[in-house]
Design a protein around this motif. Sequence first.
Motif, mmCIF file in Angstrom:
data_model
loop_
_atom_site.group_PDB
_atom_site.id
_atom_site.type_symbol
_atom_site.label_atom_id
_atom_site.label_comp_id
_atom_site.label_asym_id
_atom_site.label_seq_id
_atom_site.Cartn_x
_atom_site.Cartn_y
_atom_site.Cartn_z
ATOM 1 N N TYR A 105 0.815 -1.221 0.000
ATOM 2 C CA TYR A 105 0.000 0.000 0.000
ATOM 3 C C TYR A 105 0.849 1.272 0.000
ATOM 4 O O TYR A 105 0.305 2.375 0.110
ATOM 5 C CB TYR A 105 -0.935 0.008 1.215
ATOM 6 N N ALA A 106 2.157 1.113 -0.114
ATOM 7 C CA ALA A 106 3.049 2.276 -0.038
ATOM 8 C C ALA A 106 2.729 3.311 -1.112
ATOM 9 O O ALA A 106 2.845 4.519 -0.868
ATOM 10 C CB ALA A 106 4.504 1.833 -0.162
ATOM 11 N N GLN A 107 2.336 2.853 -2.286
ATOM 12 C CA GLN A 107 2.020 3.785 -3.369
ATOM 13 C C GLN A 107 0.540 4.145 -3.415
ATOM 14 O O GLN A 107 0.119 4.959 -4.238
ATOM 15 C CB GLN A 107 2.442 3.164 -4.712
ATOM 16 N N ARG A 108 -0.255 3.515 -2.564
ATOM 17 C CA ARG A 108 -1.697 3.802 -2.535
ATOM 18 C C ARG A 108 -2.221 3.736 -1.095
ATOM 19 O O ARG A 108 -3.110 2.965 -0.774
ATOM 20 C CB ARG A 108 -2.450 2.812 -3.424
#
Length: 322
Positions: A105-108
């Motif tokens: 989930y780092a990019q979202r």
Amino acid sequence: MKLLAALAVSVLVLVGCSSGPQWTEQDVSFVADGLTIHGTYRHDDTPGPAALLISESGQTDRNGDNAVAGPVGNMRQLAELLSERDVASLRYDKVGTGKTGLGPYAQRPADVGSAVYTAGAAAALRFLAEQPGTDKTRLSVYALGEGTMHAMSLAAAGDPKVHSLGLFQPLPGRYLDIITNRVRAGGNPETLATWLAAVEQVRANGTAPAQLPEGLGAVLNPGNVKAVREADTIDPLALAAKVPAGTPVLLTCSDSDGQARCDAERPLIDALAHTDLTVVELKGVNHVLRDDPTDNVANYANGEPLSPQVVAALDRFVGEPS
């Protein structure tokens, strides 16, 4: 239902006795929907009961620490209390905290919602059930605040079967309604109007204001609005109704906890009437289970032990025959 009014009691706690079991805090990890979750499995060499510990709402780690309140440490203390009563435990860093971090989930990060937290709790319970020292007939879940919703979900799912539940200061209603009641009690009409508009915005289109007054931005902001909106759709009373009949349940509330006052908990208590329910009404205990009638967030990380009232309630609950 058993109703126990908690009294101030003297409790002698012996820690690290050389003649007792030697408890190990083992770093462990498991996977939930592609997210690797890290935690602490506290156990000894004797097979027996085990408990999953679920921390408070949002980005709160295995020990109960978070960016808002600081190093609270209450879940670590709960694990230690359980081991003194011969109960192994697993506590874990929820998504966005500690070693777990955001992972996929780092990019979202906006995609992190209540369903992600529930999936993590379910994976944690399965991991604990699979440990060779766990007596699967005595698998429990202990949770605080919003974590109690995930605990009741696990009990309702029954995979694996949950023997008993410890619901500490549970949410008595929809998440945003609880916060609204706290804002209303603060007596500032302007702040209340701003907050009510924000609640309407969340429920109508799933967005949040960029800024909110008086610390409310920590509760609701564009970064956590998905999780808040998902949490707000969950009705604790409906979850309580799905907990299997006869399940031993400990529920605590407090006259000093603005999120879990005993009068506000009555509907939830009624919804759990089909279980083997014990209600403990705490006096002067704050939301993180320590003696502090002010329930001031600034005091949450003061390092004090859990309230003797909580310890006494745990003694009675863990000590009752299955």
